[in-house]
Design an enzyme around this catalytic site. Structure first.
Site, PDB file in Angstrom:
ATOM      1  N   GLY A  50       0.799  -1.220   0.000  1.00 42.62           N
ATOM      2  CA  GLY A  50       0.000   0.000   0.000  1.00 42.62           C
ATOM      3  C   GLY A  50       0.832   1.270   0.000  1.00 42.62           C
ATOM      4  O   GLY A  50       0.292   2.362  -0.082  1.00 42.62           O
ATOM      5  N   CYS A  51       2.151   1.112   0.086  1.00 42.67           N
ATOM      6  CA  CYS A  51       3.025   2.281  -0.001  1.00 42.67           C
ATOM      7  C   CYS A  51       3.523   2.393  -1.439  1.00 42.67           C
ATOM      8  O   CYS A  51       3.926   1.393  -2.034  1.00 42.67           O
ATOM      9  CB  CYS A  51       4.234   2.134   0.930  1.00 42.67           C
ATOM     10  SG  CYS A  51       3.905   2.641   2.607  1.00 42.67           S
ATOM     11  N   GLN A  52       3.501   3.598  -1.967  1.00 45.29           N
ATOM     12  CA  GLN A  52       3.994   3.836  -3.316  1.00 45.29           C
ATOM     13  C   GLN A  52       5.510   3.611  -3.353  1.00 45.29           C
ATOM     14  O   GLN A  52       6.040   3.027  -4.277  1.00 45.29           O
ATOM     15  CB  GLN A  52       3.653   5.272  -3.716  1.00 45.29           C
ATOM     16  CG  GLN A  52       4.016   5.616  -5.137  1.00 45.29           C
ATOM     17  CD  GLN A  52       3.680   7.064  -5.449  1.00 45.29           C
ATOM     18  OE1 GLN A  52       3.424   7.867  -4.561  1.00 45.29           O
ATOM     19  NE2 GLN A  52       3.686   7.395  -6.715  1.00 45.29           N
TER      20      GLN A  52
END
Length: 139
Positions: A50-52
């Protein structure tokens, strides 16, 4: 210090900065001060979903407390994870799981992050709480 005390201290620290550029500089500085994660923990299993950016987060249980180490390939994200570690690392698992992380809104972080970074921050918090739950269940 309790999670609440650390958050209150951070809110006070951020209140000294005049504008958001200064606050970003402070966040970047915190990222530079983040203790390095062991290279053996930089594996796909420890990447936060979920982290870019790529963010590795490792948790371990020592003397009834959860300790986190992390790293990121993006400087601002490294600062954000450093903020979360400052607040949650070294705390009891139950306290981490039930923590109300009000400082994020109080310092205006959510409204000054891009939507992808804000989502990444939510993913970070969720992952830290999940680690605390899992480590607590194992003991």
């Amino acid at each position: 210090m309790t999670i609440k005390e650390i958050q209150d201290e951070l809110i006070e620290d951020f209140s000294f900065f005049e504008d958001w550029m200064a606050k970003y500089e402070y966040i970047i500085q915190l990222g530079k001060e983040l203790p390095l994660i062991d290279e053996s923990h930089k594996v796909d299993d420890l990447l936060i979903k979920g982290c870019q950016s790529r963010v590795w987060l490792h948790a371990q249980y020592v003397d009834d407390k959860v300790f986190f180490t992390a790293d990121s390939d993006a400087i601002i994200t490294k600062g954000l994870v450093s903020l979360m570690i400052k607040v949650l690392s070294g705390q009891r698992a139950e306290d981490i799981v039930s923590a109300d992380l009000y400082f994020i809104d109080e310092i205006g972080l959510k409204e000054h992050l891009s939507p992808t970074r804000a989502n990444g921050l939510v993913a970070m918090v969720k992952q830290m709480k999940l680690y605390a739950l899992a480590l607590n269940a194992k003991r």
